[in-house]
Scaffold this active site. Structure first.
Site, short mmCIF file in Angstrom:
data_model
loop_
_atom_site.label_atom_id
_atom_site.label_comp_id
_atom_site.label_asym_id
_atom_site.label_seq_id
_atom_site.Cartn_x
_atom_site.Cartn_y
_atom_site.Cartn_z
N ASN A 290 0.85 -1.19 0.00
CA ASN A 290 0.00 0.00 0.00
C ASN A 290 0.88 1.23 0.00
OD1 ASN A 290 -2.52 -1.42 0.18
ND2 ASN A 290 -2.00 -1.87 2.29
N ARG A 292 0.68 4.41 0.58
CA ARG A 292 0.01 5.56 1.19
C ARG A 292 0.15 5.45 2.70
NH1 ARG A 292 -4.30 1.73 0.15
NH2 ARG A 292 -4.77 0.84 2.18
#
Lengths: 455, 210
Positions: A290, A292
Site C-alpha cells: 500500500n 500511502r
C-alpha cells in the site's frame, strides 16, 4: 519544506494531517465537499474551501476541483490521505504538472506498484516469498478454471486494483469459482474502473501481518516494525495491533528486514506498507503493498514514537530520512480499535445521523483520533469510520486492560457503532491468546460472536 | 427586445459555425473521447476534463456511490471559509463582498432542486447565481446590473485551471448586484450574482418564447 498544504480528504485522516502540518509549522487548507461543510477539519483549518457537492466523484475524486483549490489558495503541496486519490498515479502526475507536490510516492513509483500482480512478481524476485497464484491476469472463465485447478482449491479471487475487500471472494470448488468470478468482475469494475482479476491460493486460518517501511528519495530506508491486522470481517480490518502475536521476535525482525531490503531494491519511495499472509507454521507470504499512509498507522506511532504523517510530508518535500534502523526503537504493545458507524447486530449495516453525545476516553497512553463532536451530523455519503481508539501498554495484557477501560469510557450517542464487537473481542479466548485468524469473525458470524461474549 | 432583434444575423453565422462544429464533434468523438475514456478507466479519478479550441469535454465516472447527490444543499456555512489572502484580497475585503452569506445563515430556505450549485434564495423575489466550481470568477457582459436575463443564461465564468465553467442564472430576472469582484478566487457554491426575479407570469411567458 512546504509552506502550505491542501488536505484533499475528510474525516479523521484530514484532522490527522492537519495536526501534522501544525507540528511542522505548515499552513493547512482543508478541501471539503458540501456534505462536510460543518466538519471538524474544515473548522480547524487555517483555511477551508468548498470543492464540490457531496458526490465524491465531483469533490474528493475530482482532480480539477482539488488542484484548482490548491492553486487558488496558494498551496504548494497536496496531501491525499488514504482512499480516494491517494494511490492514483494519474492524479499524482496531474498534481506535478501544476507545479504542486504530491505527498506520497512519485507517479513513476505509483505506476511501478500499481498492479498487485506485477508487484508480487517484482518483489517475489527480490527475496519475498509469495503465495502460489495465477500466471498473470485471468483472461476468461476457462483460464480461471485451469489456473485454479493448477494452484489447488480453495483459491481467492482478487482484483488487480483497489482494496477494501471489494471484488474479492474465496471459493472452494470450480462451480463456486464460475459464479463468483462474474460478481467479482462487476464489483471491481464498479469500484475501481478495472475488472482485471487474478487468483491466489487461499490459506485457511491465515493471519494478516504487515510491515511499515519508510524510504527517502535517496534510497535510504527503514522499517518500523509490523502490525497484525488479523481481526477482519469480509476482508476489512476492524482491529489492529503490534507487535504481532503470531511470530517470535526473531522471525518478526527477519520479516521486516527482508521487506525493507526488497522495496529499497525495487526503488520504492515514501511511507508504505507491505502486507503478508502468515500461515499456521509461521511462513509469511507477500500479498501486496500500500503506497500511502494507512488507517492503522497510529499503532506504529505508539510503538515507535515517530510521527508517521510528518515523516511522510518530510520525505515528499525531498528531505533525507534522518534516521537509521537503530534509531527506530519499538517498545511495548499497541492496539487500535476502528470505531465505525455500523451495526454489528445487523450485518454491519452502515449508519449516519446526528451525534448527540460524544466523549473520548483519556488517561495515560490512550489516544482517540476522531473528527466527531456533539452536534456533528455524520453524512451518509462516505465510509463509516468515525474514529480510532488507540491504546498502548508495556505489554499486551496491559494494552488489553487499557483497551477495556477506554472502550467502557467511550461515548458515541446518536448513531449505532461497532463498539460492542470490540468489547466482545477483548473477552474472546482466541483473541486473548493471540490466535485470531482473518476468517474467524466471518466463520462464527458477528451476531453469534456477540452473543457468546455476552454469556 | 434586444435579444429578438439580434436573431437574423446570428442565424446566418450559425450556419457556417455549424459545419465547423460538426467537424469538431466528429474529431472529438473519434480521437479524443476514446483516449479519455481509456484514461479514466485506468484510474480512480471521478472526473476528467479537457479543452480543445472552443470545445470542452468532461467525463464523469458513472457508478452510483452517492445516493443523495445534489439533494443536500440546505447547509449554509457558519463561518466564511476561504479568505484568499494569497491572491491579494484581504480576508475582510473578501467578506465585505459577500454580505448575503451571513445574512441568510439562520433563515429557512428552499433546498436546491437542480444540484448544480444554483439555488433559489429564500426571499420570494430574489435569487442568487452561485459558483459551479472552485476557481477564478470572471463576470460576463450579462452580469451587468440591470441586465434582463433568462434562466440558464451565462452570467460569466469560473476559470478552473484554465477551463472556464459557466455561471448560469438560476431564474429569469434582472441582474442586481455582483457579490464578488472580478478575478477573485471563489469556492464551489459561493454566491456570485444577485438576481431580482421577474413576476411568475412574465417568467413563464419568456420560457415559451424560447
Amino acid at each position: 519544506m512546504f509552506h502550505r498544504i491542501l488536505i484533499a480528504n475528510r474525516g479523521e485522516i484530514a484532522l490527522r494531517i492537519l495536526r501534522a502540518c501544525r507540528t511542522l509549522g505548515i499552513e493547512a487548507v482543508v478541501a471539503y465537499s458540501e456534505a462536510d461543510r460543518n466538519s471538524l477539519p474544515a473548522q480547524l483549518a487555517d483555511e477551508a474551501i468548498c470543492i464540490g457537492p457531496p458526490d465524491a466523484r465531483r469533490s474528493y475524486l475530482s482532480a480539477p476541483a482539488l488542484i484548482s483549490a490548491a492553486v487558488v489558495t496558494g498551496c504548494d503541496a497536496i496531501h491525499p490521505g488514504y482512499g480516494f486519490l491517494s494511490e492514483d498515479e494519474t492524479f499524482a502526475e496531474v498534481v506535478r504538472a501544476h507545479d504542486l507536490a504530491f505527498i506520497g510516492p512519485s507517479p513513476e513509483v505509483l505506476d511501478r506498484f500499481a498492479s498487485k500482480e506485477g508487484t508480487r512478481r517484482l518483489l517475489g524476485g527480490l527475496g519475498l516469498a509469495t503465495i502460489p497464484g495465477s500466471q498473470g491476469m485471468l483472461r476468461d472463465d476457462q483460464h480461471a478454471l485451469d489456473e485454479a485447478a493448477r494452484i489447488g482449491y480453495p483459491v481467492l479471487i482478487k482484483p488487480s486494483a483497489g482494496g477494501g475487500g471489494k471484488g474479492m471472494r474465496m471459493v472452494r470448488t470450480s462451480r463456486e469459482l464460475e459464479s463468483a468470478i462474474r460478481v467479482c468482475r462487476s464489483e471491481a469494475k464498479a469500484a475501481f474502473g478495472d475488472d482485471s482479476l487474478y487468483l491466489e491460493k487461499w490459506l485457511d486460518d491465515n493471519r494478516h501481518v504487515e510491515v511499515q517501511v519508510a524510504v527517502d528519495r535517496f534510497g535510504h530506508g527503514v522499517h518500523l516494525g509490523e502490525r497484525d491486522c488479523s481481526v477482519q470481517r469480509r476482508h476489512q480490518k476492524i482491529l489492529e495491533e503490534g507487535p504481532t502475536p503470531a511470530l517470535e521476535p526473531a522471525a518478526r525482525e527477519e520479516l521486516a528486514e527482508r521487506a525493507v531490503r526488497a522495496v529499497v531494491s525495487a526503488g520504492y519511495e515514501n511511507v508504505g506498507t507491505l502486507e503478508f499472509l502468515v500461515d499456521a507454521d509461521g511462513n509469511a507470504y507477500f500479498i501486496e503493498i500500500n503506497c500511502r499512509i494507512q488507517v492503522e498507522h497510529p499503532v506504529t506511532e505508539m510503538l515507535s514514537g515517530i510521527d508517521m504523517v510528518a515523516l511522510q510530508i518530510q520525505i515528499a518535500a525531498g528531505e533525507p530520512l534522518g534516521l537509521g534502523q537503530s534509531d527506530v526503537r519499538l517498545e511495548g504493545h499497541a492496539i487500535e480499535f476502528r470505531i465505525n458507524a455500523e451495526d454489528p447486530e445487523h450485518d454491519f449495516r452502515p449508519g449516519a445521523g446526528l451525534i448527540e453525545r460524544y466523549h473520548a476516553p483519556g488517561g495515560p497512553n490512550v489516544r482517540m483520533d476522531s473528527h466527531l463532536y456533539p452536534g456533528y451530523e455524520v453524512p451518509p455519503y462516505y465510509d463509516s469510520l468515525l474514529g480510532k481508539l488507540i491504546v498502548w501498554g508495556p505489554d499486551r495484557a496491559t494494552a488489553i486492560a487499557r483497551g477495556r477501560a477506554a472502550l467502557e469510557e467511550l461515548v458515541v450517542d446518536g448513531v449505532t457503532t461497532n463498539v460492542e464487537i470490540h468489547r466482545a473481542l477483548l473477552e474472546n479466548e482466541a483473541f486473548l491468546e493471540g490466535r485470531m485468524t482473518t476468517n474467524m469473525l466471518d466463520r462464527i458470524g458477528s451476531a453469534a460472536f456477540l452473543a457468546a461474549a455476552a454469556r | 427586445m434586444s435579444e429578438a432583434d439580434a436573431r437574423p444575423s446570428e442565424d446566418r453565422e450559425a450556419g457556417i459555425d455549424r459545419q465547423a462544429d460538426h467537424a469538431a464533434i466528429a474529431r472529438l468523438t473519434d480521437e479524443l473521447l476514446p483516449a479519455l475514456i481509456a484514461k479514466l478507466g485506468s484510474t480512480r479519478l471521478g472526473e476528467l476534463e479537457v479543452r480543445e479550441g472552443e470545445w470542452r469535454v468532461r467525463l464523469r465516472r458513472p457508478y452510483g456511490t452517492a445516493p443523495g447527490e445534489g439533494r443536500r444543499s440546505t447547509d449554509r456555512p457558519f463561518r466564511v471559509p476561504a479568505g484568499h489572502e494569497s491572491l491579494g484580497h484581504s480576508r475582510s475585503g473578501a467578506e465585505a463582498h459577500r454580505p448575503a452569506r451571513g445574512a441568510v445563515a439562520g433563515s429557512a430556505h428552499a433546498a436546491d432542486p437542480s444540484g448544480n450549485g444554483s439555488r433559489p434564495h429564500d426571499e420570494p423575489d430574489r435569487s442568487i447565481a452561485t459558483s459551479p466550481a472552485v476557481g477564478i470568477f470572471r463576470p460576463g457582459a450579462r452580469a451587468a446590473s440591470g441586465t434582463r436575463i433568462r434562466a440558464g443564461d451565462s452570467l460569466g465564468t469560473v476559470d478552473v485551471l484554465g477551463v472556464p465553467q459557466d455561471v448560469a442564472a438560476p431564474v429569469d430576472g434582472i441582474v442586481g448586484a455582483t457579490l464578488v469582484e472580478a478575478e477573485t478566487a471563489v469556492e464551489y457554491g459561493q454566491e456570485l450574482v444577485r438576481i431580482e426575479v421577474i413576476g411568475s407570469a412574465s417568467a413563464s411567458a419568456g420560457g415559451e418564447a424560447r
